[in-house]
Design a protein around this motif. Sequence first.
Motif: not given
Length: 601
Positions: A491-503
Amino acid sequence: MSANKIFSTTQVPLVVWGGGTGGVASAVQAARHGIRTLLLTPGAWLGGMISAAGVSAPDGHELSCWQTGLWGAFLQDIAKVEQDGLDQNWVSCFGFNPARAEVVLRSWVVDLPNLEWWSDVQLKSIFREGDRLVLLELELEGRQHQLRFDLFIDGSDLGDSFSLADISHRWGWESQELWNEPSAPSAKQLNSDPFFASQPVQSPTWVVMGQLDQHAQSPSSPGCLPRPFEAATKAFGFERTVTYGRLPGGLVMLNWPLHGNDWHKGLERIRSSDVKIKNQLAVEMQLYSLSFLQALQTVSEGWLNPGKVFPGINQSLALMPYWREGRRLKGQYTLVEGDLLPLASGAARGPIPLDKQGRCTSIAVGTYANDHHYPGKDWPLASKSCRWGGRWTGTPFCIPYGALLSSEVENILMADKAFSVSHIANGATRLQPMIFNLGQAAGMAAAIALKKRIQPAEVDISELQHELLHDIYAPAAIVPIWDWPAWHPHWRNAQKFVLAQPDCLSNHSLIEGFNLKANVGEMPLPDQTPLNKHVKKFSGCLRVHSDQTFSLDTKSKSWRLITLEPALNRWLESCEDQQNVHLLAVANPWGPWLRLIRVLD
């Protein structure tokens, strides 16, 4: 207040005013991160909406992907003390005794040595010097106290600090022309229709508790309710009206919007500084709700009686009203309806807030379907709901950090529903689950600011997001991602991935265009959901209906089937009609539905 009446003068780094979900969350979060914090509450109970106000069947944030942060931590803790489980009613997937909710929150507070709590406080005045709040005066046990502080968090329902410190705020409706909100009235309507003056804010409710006799039956042909409640049971019938907010042990939360105990009269009195006027409003609301309980009890044939939950002479009456709206901060960012509405049809999301450099500025996620309470017909609101998991749910949206910050006072943070939001958008941001996590973000921001000796507006939002995501007690979601439940290891990996590249987050709030396994991890599967003691095995024929709902025909009965799990929602959507299945689920006879937990096939 003259100096010779002052009993004490105290200096503390952080003062939190308000004992509701947001106030408690902010105080706990700041204290857990090393800040000496003083929590001041006007009453003796902690929790506000979910406890003292009796709104203990909260809706919104029900899906496992939204059960993060202090909201998720609260659900885990309250589930441990409610031995009959939380699946108790049909308005929500969670129902609990408000007194037990208060015990949970009290345990959080008393466990922290650097969090001091003063209850039954009267806040008298707040002094401001330029763009800073510097001193407050209060009364406690008949003695006058002064407090000096570095930061102040307003965790009140009604924005109590705004009038005391002359902080710019909003009250009432805004015109469609101001922010181009599709559901707002035009300026011409606002100026010509007396409705908007008589109903400046959403109607509050003074919750009252009933108790069902477990040995009696709901009346088969209940009589008509007396005026003014004669239409209260017409839409859903008597039994469904009463069990709307059923709680463990047969308690029932009476918070009924359809010709029930919402209060619509003299709402300008909410912001009065005259204690007598406010007390008169309270008495009127209390008597009205008690008369609603009595009306239901009279026709229940002994099935419904007053509940016993709260301290005081009348144990059925909540300790405070459920304020849906009050004053609202004029902030550095104002959340408006356009920030809430989904970018596509179906299971979609609102826009991701970005700064000039394209970095996400969200600090919490909201999900509630916009809902307003007024007398008469429902106010027409742009839709932000969808079918998901066999039921209706609200679509998610983000809360930007700037909505917690004042446009003119540098050392205040907002932690409850009085943050910077429009009147229309308030209908989706006023619920307890989101307020838990908004308060958590305010407390974390205060901790960062005080440790670095900077102002809240100077806090690096990326640092705030990182600290919330990696909180060791209650990691909190920053962006709305449908596919990843809070319990999942990635779950946290997914959050961090989107924060790094919101697109990378599609309008339907799914991570698309990337190798998920390589960048985030394995997706959750239908047989991985954590179990609890209330789960049972069910077998039967799965029915898939044209309205995106599902049911399970077992040998004994047909059950409506819902789920709060992303992997199980995907599984249901892939199923064919009349498929034989073996499932693990929790039965909610008052839904009535089965809440699907795992697939055994």
